[in-house]
Write an enzyme that holds these catalytic residues in place. Structure first.
Site, short mmCIF file in Angstrom:
data_model
loop_
_atom_site.label_atom_id
_atom_site.label_comp_id
_atom_site.label_asym_id
_atom_site.label_seq_id
_atom_site.Cartn_x
_atom_site.Cartn_y
_atom_site.Cartn_z
N GLU A 288 42.09 -0.54 52.31
CA GLU A 288 41.19 -1.47 52.08
C GLU A 288 39.82 -0.54 51.31
O GLU A 288 39.58 0.26 51.66
CB GLU A 288 41.17 -1.68 53.50
CG GLU A 288 39.72 -3.10 53.88
CD GLU A 288 39.62 -3.25 55.05
OE1 GLU A 288 38.43 -4.14 55.23
OE2 GLU A 288 40.11 -2.98 56.00
N LYS B 156 41.81 -8.86 56.39
CA LYS B 156 41.63 -9.17 57.65
C LYS B 156 43.25 -10.75 57.59
O LYS B 156 42.92 -10.77 56.79
CB LYS B 156 40.59 -10.19 58.56
CG LYS B 156 39.57 -9.23 58.69
CD LYS B 156 39.51 -7.96 59.31
CE LYS B 156 39.87 -8.35 61.06
NZ LYS B 156 40.58 -6.68 61.48
#
Length: 610
Positions: A187, A208
């Protein structure tokens, strides 16, 4: 890492096809540290000034540095009485080339992990979050828990294993003195390219939404579609996108905040992840400390609204997160931006281990929203831990073949399966080297019957060994397992490796007369045995469980399916009394008529052939 004190292996967040930022760093010119909250902004300012002067700065911030930017951001106190700094950066004149692998035998690293968070504690925490959502306190909370373990072996070998387990992304290994960060995070936190006045493009990419990878190509595609189309997962992502849009607006030129890519599904080795891009142009006069003040910690690891979510996190989680969920990265000069321009790239340290001596910590978590189900979130945590399972113990890829009078049975199918496993685990595969290894073994065992083990290590080096193969009398006796096979859907079940502890736990006791154990998954579906596939005669035809039930797709099974002599069908525990015949199947032993020993199941004494 030999003489290197840090390694950076980052994707280019703006161009997937561009070369990776891949460097080592030696002894630093100096180190900047902040042990108090009021020192954090000054450290970031000094880092920025060093990069504008042409130096490279490698380091990061702990999650507990958040109140340095806003006193309302609640965190636990620092661990170890503040021995580990809140912010730490090493300043270097220039990067070094990526180190070459050491000659000789590769080093191994092994981790012995303690038991994870108990399921009852997990369910209780989720219930408290759901109550807070119902009361309107927050919309989402990112709940996490640490895993603790002990390392034996070299840290550099562990980092190499972690990179094999979780390739790509934003990987870094930084020796901070008191602690060492080993991060293979996929990420991006932010990538900021700023001119000498602080004006420039900034990109954030929150991650997410998660789904486990599928057991087959079709199942994998279905998992991707389910993630992409899930209202719950989409809502989870959009909430954080809105939070980051708001955060970026604090430093952005008016009207520059954009979301050019929303709800993109990204394939990682063990999970599908959903990401979105949020971009902006920073205002003139923006500094690195301002960027952190606006964004830190990343909303993807807090929840929304950030202040209330972080209060809930402090109440729910037992202690500080540390480097996990903080930020790790590099600030460097950017020649393309002109004199004094900088490029700052930081990851969100998920899939990240923190090492102190032989002690390791690794956090695992997920975003909890209204409608989240405890069982589904628990499975998500297990999927996210899978990279640790890969890296915690060395393993080789394995194929077991029958060699009869100088000929290997189903050689092409075994090599194709080995190549698929190598691609899955990121192991180099040289078809010529593997074939040469087998040819040499065949020359040494040109007559008789042999059981051949073909192995491929993490560096792509093949080796083969042979032992005499004796005939197996049939029917063989199979005993039904006394409990579900929890590892049915593990990648170490779908692919054959030397990591076989999950099977060994179900092996029959020596001297019991039982040939093998018949396994079933937690849904009560029959899967396989510990070293072969199963066939059952049901309603007049021979069937075998599909791969989606959780099993190794054996070569012997594949041959029978291709020939149409065996068909896929789900077989449950409730179906066992109706089975008219059983067989054990694998490439080494072929087809062996079998009897099943289980309550309510009548053994088949007569051999049944197809």
């Amino acid at each position: 890492m030999h003489e290197a004190t840090a390694l950076i292996d980052f994707s280019d967040p703006r161009d997937d096809a561009a070369p990776r930022l891949r460097h080592a760093f030696g002894a630093p010119l100096r180190v900047l540290q902040a042990r108090r909250l009021d020192e954090v902004p000054a450290v970031l300012h000094a880092v920025e000034q060093a990069a504008r002067a042409g130096l490279w700065c490698v380091g990061g911030l702990r999650y507990e540095a958040a109140p340095a930017f806003d006193a309302a951001l609640a965190v636990h106190g620092q661990p170890d009485g503040g021995a580990a700094p809140l912010a730490w950066f090493a300043i270097h004149a220039a990067p070094l080339p990526w180190p070459q692998a050491a000659a000789g035998a590769p080093q191994d690293a092994r981790i012995n992990w303690d038991a994870p968070l108990p399921r009852a504690d997990f369910d209780a925490a989720l219930a408290r979050i759901q109550q807070g959502i119902a009361e309107g306190r927050f919309y989402q909370v990112n709940y996490t828990a640490p895993l603790a373990g002990r390392l034996s072996g070299a840290p550099q070998a562990l980092f190499a294993a972690l990179q094999r387990a979780q390739p790509g992304g934003y990987a870094t290994c930084i020796d901070m003195g008191v602690v060492q960060a080993l991060s293979v995070s996929p990420e991006l936190f932010f990538d900021w390219r700023a001119d000498a006045q602080g004006c420039g493009a900034i990109l954030t990419r929150p991650m997410k939404g998660t789904a486990a990878r599928g057991a087959s190509a079709a199942d994998d595609a279905a998992q991707q579609r389910q993630l992409r189309d899930s209202p719950k997962e989409r809502a989870e992502n959009v909430m954080i996108v809105d939070l980051l849009r708001n955060d970026l607006s604090r430093i952005a030129q008016p009207g520059s905040v954009q979301v050019p890519r929303l709800l993109h599904t990204q394939a990682l080795p063990t999970v599908w992840q959903m990401t979105s891009d949020v971009r902006a142009t920073t205002r003139t006069g923006t500094g690195l400390a301002d960027v952190f003040a606006a964004l830190f910690p990343c909303g993807s690891v807090t929840g929304a609204p950030k202040v209330e979510a972080m209060r809930a996190i402090r109440a729910l989680e037992a202690g500080p997160r540390g480097l996990y969920c903080g930020a790790l990265g590099v600030v460097r000069p950017d020649p393309e931006g002109g004199a004094g321009a900088i490029a700052a790239t930081f990851n969100v340290p998920i899939r990240t281990l923190e090492r102190q001596g032989s002690e390791l910590r690794c956090g695992i978590g997920s975003g909890i929203v209204w409608g989240a189900q405890a069982q589904a979130e628990w499975r998500e945590w297990a999927a996210k831990r899978a990279f640790l399972e890969r890296a915690s113990e060395p393993f080789e890829l394995l194929q077991t073949l029958a060699l009869e009078e100088g000929r290997l049975r189903h050689q092409a199918l075994h090599l194709a399966r080995l190549q698929r496993a190598a691609a899955h685990f990121g192991y180099p595969f040289d078809a010529q080297a593997v074939a040469g290894c087998l040819d040499r073994l065949i020359c040494q065992h040109a007559s008789g019957a042999w059981r051949v083990r073909l192995l491929l290590d993490a560096h792509g080096r093949p080796r083969a060994e042979a032992v005499a193969l004796a005939a197996t009398a049939s029917p063989v006796l199979l005993a039904l397992a006394e409990r579900p096979f929890a590892a049915a859907h593990s990648e170490f079940t779908r692919h054959k490796t030397t990591r076989r502890g999950h099977y060994a736990a179900f092996a029959p006791q020596p001297g019991s007369g039982v040939f093998d154990t018949l396994l079933y998954n937690e849904a009560g579906e029959i899967t396989e045995t510990t070293f072969g596939n199963i066939a059952a005669r049901l309603d007049g035809r021979w069937v075998t469980p599909p791969v989606a039930c959780g099993l190794l797709p054996g070569v012997g099974r594949e041959v029978l399916l291709r020939e149409g002599r065996l068909h896929e069908a789900v077989l449950t525990l409730q179906d066992l009394p109706r089975v008219q015949g059983w067989a054990f199947v694998n490439s080494l032993r072929g087809w062996l008529a079998a009897e099943v020993q289980a309550p309510g199941v009548h053994p088949q004494a007569r051999p049944l052939l197809i």
